[in-house]
Design a protein around this motif. Structure first.
Motif, PDB file in Angstrom:
ATOM      1  N   GLU A 254       0.857  -1.201   0.000  1.00 44.55           N
ATOM      2  CA  GLU A 254       0.000   0.000   0.000  1.00 44.55           C
ATOM      3  C   GLU A 254       0.888   1.244   0.000  1.00 44.55           C
ATOM      4  O   GLU A 254       0.687   2.175  -0.763  1.00 44.55           O
ATOM      5  CB  GLU A 254      -0.891  -0.015   1.241  1.00 44.55           C
ATOM      6  N   SER A 255       1.899   1.241   0.898  1.00 40.26           N
ATOM      7  CA  SER A 255       2.823   2.377   0.968  1.00 40.26           C
ATOM      8  C   SER A 255       4.072   1.959   1.740  1.00 40.26           C
ATOM      9  O   SER A 255       4.078   0.925   2.420  1.00 40.26           O
ATOM     10  CB  SER A 255       2.161   3.554   1.688  1.00 40.26           C
ATOM     11  N   VAL A 256       5.114   2.786   1.602  1.00 39.11           N
ATOM     12  CA  VAL A 256       6.326   2.571   2.404  1.00 39.11           C
ATOM     13  C   VAL A 256       6.656   3.892   3.095  1.00 39.11           C
ATOM     14  O   VAL A 256       6.222   4.956   2.646  1.00 39.11           O
ATOM     15  CB  VAL A 256       7.507   2.106   1.519  1.00 39.11           C
ATOM     16  N   ASN A 257       7.422   3.794   4.191  1.00 39.31           N
ATOM     17  CA  ASN A 257       7.647   4.993   5.002  1.00 39.31           C
ATOM     18  C   ASN A 257       9.125   5.232   5.288  1.00 39.31           C
ATOM     19  O   ASN A 257       9.945   4.317   5.173  1.00 39.31           O
ATOM     20  CB  ASN A 257       6.888   4.858   6.330  1.00 39.31           C
ATOM     21  N   GLU A 258       9.368   6.455   5.737  1.00 37.50           N
ATOM     22  CA  GLU A 258      10.732   6.893   6.046  1.00 37.50           C
ATOM     23  C   GLU A 258      11.406   6.027   7.103  1.00 37.50           C
ATOM     24  O   GLU A 258      12.630   5.900   7.131  1.00 37.50           O
ATOM     25  CB  GLU A 258      10.648   8.326   6.578  1.00 37.50           C
ATOM     26  N   ASP A 259      10.603   5.431   7.981  1.00 35.06           N
ATOM     27  CA  ASP A 259      11.194   4.597   9.046  1.00 35.06           C
ATOM     28  C   ASP A 259      11.545   3.186   8.537  1.00 35.06           C
ATOM     29  O   ASP A 259      11.947   2.328   9.320  1.00 35.06           O
ATOM     30  CB  ASP A 259      10.235   4.502  10.242  1.00 35.06           C
ATOM     31  N   GLY A 260      11.395   2.939   7.243  1.00 35.04           N
ATOM     32  CA  GLY A 260      11.770   1.639   6.674  1.00 35.04           C
ATOM     33  C   GLY A 260      10.625   0.643   6.627  1.00 35.04           C
ATOM     34  O   GLY A 260      10.801  -0.486   6.146  1.00 35.04           O
ATOM     35  N   SER A 261       9.451   1.053   7.099  1.00 31.87           N
ATOM     36  CA  SER A 261       8.340   0.094   7.110  1.00 31.87           C
ATOM     37  C   SER A 261       7.693  -0.029   5.727  1.00 31.87           C
ATOM     38  O   SER A 261       7.717   0.903   4.916  1.00 31.87           O
ATOM     39  CB  SER A 261       7.292   0.475   8.162  1.00 31.87           C
ATOM     40  N   VAL A 262       7.115  -1.205   5.523  1.00 29.79           N
ATOM     41  CA  VAL A 262       6.392  -1.506   4.281  1.00 29.79           C
ATOM     42  C   VAL A 262       4.994  -1.973   4.705  1.00 29.79           C
ATOM     43  O   VAL A 262       4.858  -2.925   5.466  1.00 29.79           O
ATOM     44  CB  VAL A 262       7.103  -2.638   3.495  1.00 29.79           C
ATOM     45  N   ILE A 263       3.975  -1.277   4.226  1.00 26.28           N
ATOM     46  CA  ILE A 263       2.595  -1.605   4.620  1.00 26.28           C
ATOM     47  C   ILE A 263       1.917  -2.290   3.433  1.00 26.28           C
ATOM     48  O   ILE A 263       1.961  -1.770   2.316  1.00 26.28           O
ATOM     49  CB  ILE A 263       1.774  -0.324   4.957  1.00 26.28           C
ATOM     50  N   PHE A 264       1.296  -3.420   3.697  1.00 22.67           N
ATOM     51  CA  PHE A 264       0.616  -4.150   2.620  1.00 22.67           C
ATOM     52  C   PHE A 264      -0.886  -3.869   2.659  1.00 22.67           C
ATOM     53  O   PHE A 264      -1.440  -3.542   3.721  1.00 22.67           O
ATOM     54  CB  PHE A 264       0.873  -5.655   2.774  1.00 22.67           C
TER      55      PHE A 264
END
Ligand code: FAD
Length: 450
Positions: free
Chosen positions: A259-269
């Protein structure tokens, strides 16, 4: 129309080799231009990777092959060979598996080139840099330059120009990566790479890797990496994919698309799960690319549609003098290229007639309208899936060249293999029941022929 033509074939991979063979059989004079130093195209494993791992920089030094070290064929060898030159187990040994490693395919192609005397027709280390029409439709100017052994044009090498009646484009279409658009990727701190530049799992040791895609490369590469990585997370666009832990593998999970990725390195599905990842690996396919063609307004590539092309081969206004062999995807590639090449050879020899330019264009437009009606995106123009599209296409080509429809056992074998691939059946290549089923299909077919 001439009976015997002087034809330039661009590329000495599967498509170029079989095109050359069929053209010679029809009495044409062929020159194969090959920028590499041996025949085989995609099947020449190259351990190098490009300096841009996503393969987006147009100025990067291109590495042609996308093979990874562990690659084994995803189709059984019995349906991979050309129709009259089966991909048999070699007498002198080699890799006798039904789904052999890539070296075995290269060796098969080398034997094919040797047996049909194609090597002598090939100008190696010669890159076609420009193709343009002369004063007539059957006059093509082909410019080429000498290359260094495995990279770059030879500095100061002269441009050579030669005139041909026809040009056959066989430059391959697994070189220019397509990548997934991911919201937030600009600020995501991890690494990204396209499968074009994946060779071996070691660089991913102890990493958390997200692999995007659901085709054979995503399947194979995720399993390859899982041997050394901490975790592998597969992200798929397909809404019907079963999410969760992949059966039989300790460290592989299946998710819906990112769905998106973030500055903290996380990847959201999209299915609500998330992970922190080191690398995103795009197994998201390739774009058609013909950097040497100077016919921009006549044949275009738009959202991966090469068009207009009659039956994926001829631009109606330039047929049969310009043709493209090997474009269809999700097919049995060797057989497709062979049939297209037979058709081309016979047309150039004046044995088979094409419809008028208007009728060819009308056929292309009808095909586009049918796609639209079925809700198929433009970039699926050359995707012959579901397999009925492929069988219809191949049988149509066979009819054009006076051959009966393809034997049923080929389709049965193909469909059985697809089912295994789609069901993400780990290790399907080795499963005894699968190999037994394939053998039964072939035995029954042979029995019915007697
Ligand atoms: P290529 O093999 O890419 O050949 C194109 C040739 O053109 C190359 O030699 C290149 O150097 C040359 N060339 C390009 N541009 C120029 C230029 N300007 N001047 C001169 N020469 C040029 N198919 C199967 O049947 N079974 C499989 O299991 C299978 N697995 C695959 C796995 C991967 C990872 C990939 C990427 C593909 C796989 N395929 C498989 C599909 C495979 O690509 C086809 O089988 C086949 O090799 C395509 O042949 P081609 O001739 O169209 O292109």
């Amino acid at each position: 129309m001439a009976q015997s033509c002087k034809v330039a074939v661009i590329g000495a991979g599967v498509a170029g080799l079989v095109a050359a063979r069929e053209l010679i059989r029809e009495g044409h004079h062929v020159v194969i231009f090959e920028k590499g130093d041996r025949i085989g195209g995609t099947w020449i494993y190259d351990p190098r990777i490009e300096n841009d791992p996503l393969g987006l920089n147009p100025d990067r030094e291109i590495v042609h092959s996308s093979l990874y070290r562990s690659l084994r064929t995803n189709l059984p060898r019995r349906i991979m060979g050309f129709s009259d030159y089966p991909f048999k187990v070699r007498d002198e040994g080699g890799d006798s598996r039904e789904f052999p490693g890539h070296e075995e395919v290269l060796s098969y192609l080398e034997r094919f080139a040797r047996d049909f005397e194609l090597t002598d027709l090939t100008r190696f280390k010669t890159e076609v840099t420009c193709v343009r029409m002369g004063t007539r439709k059957d006059e093509w100017l082909v410019e080429s330059r000498r290359r260094k052994a495995c990279s770059g044009l030879e500095p100061g090498s002269e441009v050579e120009m030669e005139i041909f009646q026809a040009v056959v484009v066989c430059n391959g279409h697994f070189v220019e990566p397509r990548i997934a658009a991911i919201p937030g990727i600009g600020k995501w701190p991890g690494k990204q790479i396209h499968s074009h530049n994946y060779r071996m799992p070691e660089p991913f040791k102890d990493q958390i890797v997200v692999v995007i895609g659901s085709g054979p490369s995503a399947f194979d590469i995720s399993r390859d990496i899982a041997k050394v990585a901490k975790e592998v997370h597969l992200a798929s666009r397909s809404p019907d994919i079963e999410v969760g832990k992949v059966h039989g593998l300790d460290n592989v999970w299946q998710h819906l698309m990112i769905e998106s990725v973030n500055e903290d390195g996380s990847v959201i599905f999209l299915n609500g799960t998330s992970t922190f990842a080191d690398t995103i690996l795009h197994c998201t396919g390739y774009k058609y690319h013909f950097p040497f063609m100077e016919i921009d307004k006549i044949v275009t590539v738009e959202d991966n549609r090469v068009g207009p092309l009659y039956k994926h081969v001829f631009p109606p206004s330039l047929a049969p003098w310009l043709s493209f062999i090997g474009l269809p995807s999700k097919v049995i590639p060797f057989l497709s290229a062979e049939l297209q090449a037979k058709w081309l050879g016979q047309i150039l020899a004046d044995k088979v007639t094409l419809p008028t330019e208007e009728d060819m264009l009308a056929s292309v437009n009808e095909y586009y309208s049918d796609m639209e009606e079925m809700g198929k995106p433009k970039h699926h123009t050359h995707v012959l899936y579901p397999f009925e599209l492929q069988s219809e296409y191949k049988n149509w080509l066979r009819a054009q060249v006076g051959l009966p429809p393809l034997e049923q056992w080929i389709w049965e074998t193909y469909v059985a293999t697809l089912k295994r691939l789609i069901s993400l059946d780990d290790g399907f290549r080795e499963k005894e029941d699968f190999n037994h089923d394939l053998q039964t299909t072939l035995d029954t077919a042979l029995c019915n022929c007697e």
